[in-house]
Design a protein around this motif. Structure first.
Motif, PDB file in Angstrom:
ATOM      1  N   GLY A 134      17.666  75.817  78.810  1.00 48.26           N
ATOM      2  CA  GLY A 134      18.420  76.880  78.176  1.00 48.26           C
ATOM      3  C   GLY A 134      18.520  78.105  79.056  1.00 48.26           C
ATOM      4  N   SER A 135      18.992  79.194  78.499  1.00 41.78           N
ATOM      5  CA  SER A 135      19.178  80.424  79.267  1.00 41.78           C
ATOM      6  C   SER A 135      18.852  81.625  78.399  1.00 41.78           C
ATOM      7  N   ILE A 136      18.577  82.761  79.069  1.00 47.76           N
ATOM      8  CA  ILE A 136      18.259  84.017  78.392  1.00 47.76           C
ATOM      9  C   ILE A 136      19.092  85.125  79.020  1.00 47.76           C
ATOM     10  N   ARG A 137      19.652  85.952  78.191  1.00 43.49           N
ATOM     11  CA  ARG A 137      20.354  87.145  78.647  1.00 43.49           C
ATOM     12  C   ARG A 137      19.821  88.352  77.873  1.00 43.49           C
ATOM     13  N   ILE A 138      19.793  89.492  78.560  1.00 49.69           N
ATOM     14  CA  ILE A 138      19.259  90.716  77.963  1.00 49.69           C
ATOM     15  C   ILE A 138      20.315  91.804  78.058  1.00 49.69           C
ATOM     16  N   GLN A 139      20.493  92.497  76.968  1.00 55.44           N
ATOM     17  CA  GLN A 139      21.342  93.680  76.927  1.00 55.44           C
ATOM     18  C   GLN A 139      20.495  94.839  76.395  1.00 55.44           C
ATOM     19  N   SER A 140      20.579  95.955  77.086  1.00 60.90           N
ATOM     20  CA  SER A 140      19.774  97.108  76.663  1.00 60.90           C
ATOM     21  C   SER A 140      20.559  98.385  76.882  1.00 60.90           C
ATOM     22  N   GLU A 141      20.443  99.282  75.929  1.00 56.65           N
ATOM     23  CA  GLU A 141      21.098 100.578  76.016  1.00 56.65           C
ATOM     24  C   GLU A 141      20.070 101.643  75.684  1.00 56.65           C
ATOM     25  N   ASP A 142      19.970 102.582  76.584  1.00 62.93           N
ATOM     26  CA  ASP A 142      18.956 103.619  76.449  1.00 62.93           C
ATOM     27  C   ASP A 142      19.086 104.347  75.113  1.00 62.93           C
ATOM     28  N   GLY A 143      18.001 104.353  74.343  1.00 62.46           N
ATOM     29  CA  GLY A 143      17.952 105.043  73.070  1.00 62.46           C
ATOM     30  C   GLY A 143      18.546 104.286  71.905  1.00 62.46           C
ATOM     31  N   LYS A 144      19.159 103.115  72.172  1.00 60.70           N
ATOM     32  CA  LYS A 144      19.802 102.381  71.081  1.00 60.70           C
ATOM     33  C   LYS A 144      19.196 100.996  70.851  1.00 60.70           C
ATOM     34  N   GLY A 145      18.529 100.461  71.826  1.00 66.38           N
ATOM     35  CA  GLY A 145      17.839  99.207  71.565  1.00 66.38           C
ATOM     36  C   GLY A 145      18.102  98.143  72.609  1.00 66.38           C
TER      37      GLY A 145
END
Length: 666
Positions: free
Chosen positions: A635-646
């Motif tokens: 499988g695969s993993i992707r990460i999304q992150s936004e400062d102060g929002k999660g």
């Protein structure tokens, strides 16, 4: 009170210590003190005399040595009267004596007589210092003596070989004999100490039986008179004080009839005479378990007695009796019997319910509730006469019983039938009292409780019969993640809730159960520790105090898609870069500002931005574990992150491989 006479001589010889006890260990210690003081007085006196004589005759070296050793004995005299260990005074006395013996052996004395002093040393050294220290010093002296009598030049005298052989031989003989004696004495002391402990233990056990056990123990003679040696518990059990000298049969006058007392006399004669073996006597024991009625209090108890013959060395015979209060145990047995009967009835009712089709049983419960409601309304209707109320109750109970019989609920229908009989009898009375109506109400409440149990069982049956396995797995996953959030919130002082965005049943069915659960647990722990802020920080950022961890599980084609998001502070890429630089995971400065490179570092084994390890994070295992498990499933993993929002983790797994794993682990 007799006063102990003061003995000045013994006070000096025992260093002023009180050896009041006369056990073997204390006496042995006292003898050691007396011997050591004797050596101090006699040896010290000789050393000072020899020292002054040597100085007077011009042998300054020997005189100085003798006086120095004499002063050591004075130090030993003082130390022996302090709290210092005995061995210190022993060494301060024995070592000067050893040096004196060695000096005399080397110097020779008149015709070599100085060497004769050495023969007393092993005895004194081993007795005062013990086997190890005493033997070690005796061997040291032996080495000096061997050098003096065999090595030319060590002593100003020349010893004949025959004299040297005899001197060393006698010394070794004295040393070996002393060691054998001391070893034998130590073994004997150990044996005596062990025997003493055993005797004390037996004595303490006997005292415990008499004073601390809850069992009543007593001895009675051939006239059935209770002897003084009975346990303290006996008085509490029989409710009588001062039992010594009282007749045991008199204590039973309220509990057994005269004819039974004659039987007891015959039984006790058989016990005294040992007419049968112990098991046979126990089998025919008339007081094995009986109802005892106290003489003074009249209190009723259930007691159990045992009796055994005791023959003493003086030729007298007694009976050892034991009495146990079995009142509480008897009550518990009765309660357990009642509970067992109740449990068997409940199990029988459950067995009957299981064999009824749930929809039919549900209809029965609905009808029963309707009848119970009608009965309840009739009983509350103040305008109705008592006979009319009883009639309506009877009709309702009869209707419920009929339906129960049709369904084969025999236990429930039997109870209804018994209540129906009671109500029928009430119908024949002209006047029905309040107490009779109240009794019927209590019985109806019991039946309604049984009915409610049926209803709960129906819900369980329906959930297992109509619910699919995917529904159960979904429940397990959600409950597991909720427990993770609850535990982390309590430990970290945070607030968070689990929000289920969507869960596709097909995805749950085809997903690898264990992988999905383990991955989600790790990601939720990570979100709670690193993502969700404290309530105070969230409030200062304009957020709700309670954070949110949201989950969605879906399926697109042959891919299982999982998204776990939190509304926390997002990834701290600056902290990630600093920690990666410190750990040497990124060496090129340009990569420290590359978010993709930093995201890869997150999954490195042992990597964590936490300052210290805790129950929830800090060891750098969670995300590494997630990556490895996902990789195993291709499988695969992707990460999304936004400062102060999660931060959002998106995990994709192949559905076909997951389906095969489910089949293998099912």
């Amino acid at each position: 009170m007799n006063k102990v006479r003061f003995n000045p001589f013994m006070n000096v010889m025992t260093s002023g210590r009180n050896f009041g006890s006369r056990d073997e260990a204390t006496m042995d210690t006292m003898v050691r003190y007396i011997l050591l003081n004797s050596m101090i007085f006699l040896g010290g006196t000789l050393l000072f005399l020899f020292g002054f004589e040597s100085l007077r005759s011009g042998a300054h070296a020997q005189g100085t040595f003798d006086l120095a050793m004499g002063f050591m004995t004075l130090v030993a005299f003082v130390v022996l009267r302090t709290n210092a260990p005995f061995v210190i005074s022993g060494l301060l006395t024995v070592i000067p004596y050893m040096m004196l013996c060695g000096f005399l052996a080397v110097s020779g004395g008149v015709q070599g007589s100085g060497v004769l002093w050495i023969f007393s040393f092993p005895l004194l050294a081993i007795f005062l210092l013990g086997m190890k220290a005493g033997t070690a010093l005796a061997i040291v002296l032996l080495a000096g003596v061997v050098a003096a009598v065999y090595v030319p030049g060590v002593s100003p005298m020349t010893f004949h070989p025959s004299f040297a052989h005899r001197t060393v031989g006698v010394y070794v003989l004295v040393l070996v004999c002393t060691m054998v004696y001391e070893r034998t004495k130590i073994a004997k002391d150990q044996w005596v100490a062990r025997l003493t402990r055993e005797l004390k233990s037996e004595r303490d056990e006997i005292a415990a039986m008499k004073d601390n056990l809850k069992t009543g123990l007593f001895l009675m003679d051939r006239d059935y008179v209770i002897q003084p040696q009975y346990s303290r518990a006996l008085e509490g059990i029989v409710g009588e004080a001062a039992l010594s000298g009282r007749n045991f049969l008199d204590l039973l006058k309220n509990s057994v009839q005269e004819k039974e007392r004659e039987t007891l006399r015959d039984y006790f004669e058989m016990v005294f005479n040992k007419s049968y073996d112990a098991q046979m006597l126990e089998d025919i024991n008339p007081l094995h378990e009986f109802t005892y009625v106290g003489i003074a209090s009249g209190e009723t108890k259930t007691l159990r007695c045992t009796f055994a013959p005791i023959d003493r060395d003086d030729g007298l015979s007694y009976i050892l009796g034991t009495i146990d209060d079995q009142t509480r145990e008897t009550e518990l047995r009765q309660q357990l019997s009642e509970e067992e009967g109740k449990r068997q009835e409940e199990m029988k009712a459950l067995f009957e319910v299981i064999h009824v089709e749930p929809r039919v049983l549900n209809d029965f419960i609905s009808d029963a509730e309707y009848e119970f409601d009608r009965i309840n309304a009739a009983m509350k209707d103040k305008t109705k006469a008592a006979p009319d109320v009883v009639s309506e109750i009877y009709q309702g109970v009869h209707a419920i019983k009929s339906n129960a019989v049709i369904l084969g609920l025999s236990s429930f229908s039997t109870k209804l039938h018994q209540l129906e009989d009671e109500i029928r009898d009430l119908r024949e009375h002209a006047d029905v009292s309040f107490q009779e109506i109240l009794h019927i109400t209590v019985e109806l409440d019991k039946l309604m409780t049984i009915k409610d149990g049926f209803k709960g069982l129906i819900h369980k049956i329906l959930s297992f019969n109509t619910g699919e396995s995917r529904m159960q797995e979904e429940h397990v996953i959600v409950q597991s993640l909720q427990r993770v959030i609850d535990k982390a919130s309590a430990d970290l002082g945070k607030k968070a809730r689990l929000t289920i965005r969507s869960i596709d049943p097909r995805a749950i069915e085809r997903a690898p159960r264990r992988v999905v659960k383990d991955v989600l647990v790790q990601l939720v722990r990570n979100a709670m520790y690193h993502g969700i802020e404290s309530p105070l920080d969230r409030a200062s950022s304009g957020k709700e105090e309670e954070g949110s961890v949201s989950l969605s599980i879906g399926i697109t084609g042959d891919r299982i898609e999982i998204a776990l998001a939190d509304d926390g502070k997002g990834l701290d890429f600056h902290a990630i870069g600093a920690k990666a630089r410190d750990l040497g995971l990124i060496s090129e400065p340009a990569l420290l500002s590359d978010r993709n490179a930093l995201l890869q570092v997150l999954f490195s084994p042992g990597f964590s931005t936490a300052k210290s390890a805790s129950m929830h994070a800090g060891r750098g295992v969670g995300l590494s574990y997630v990556r490895d498990r996902v990789r195993e499933m291709k499988g695969s993993i992707r990460i999304q992150s936004e400062d102060g929002k999660g931060t959002t983790f998106r995990v994709t797994l192949p559905a076909e491989r997951a389906s095969r794993e489910v089949g293998q682990t099912a």
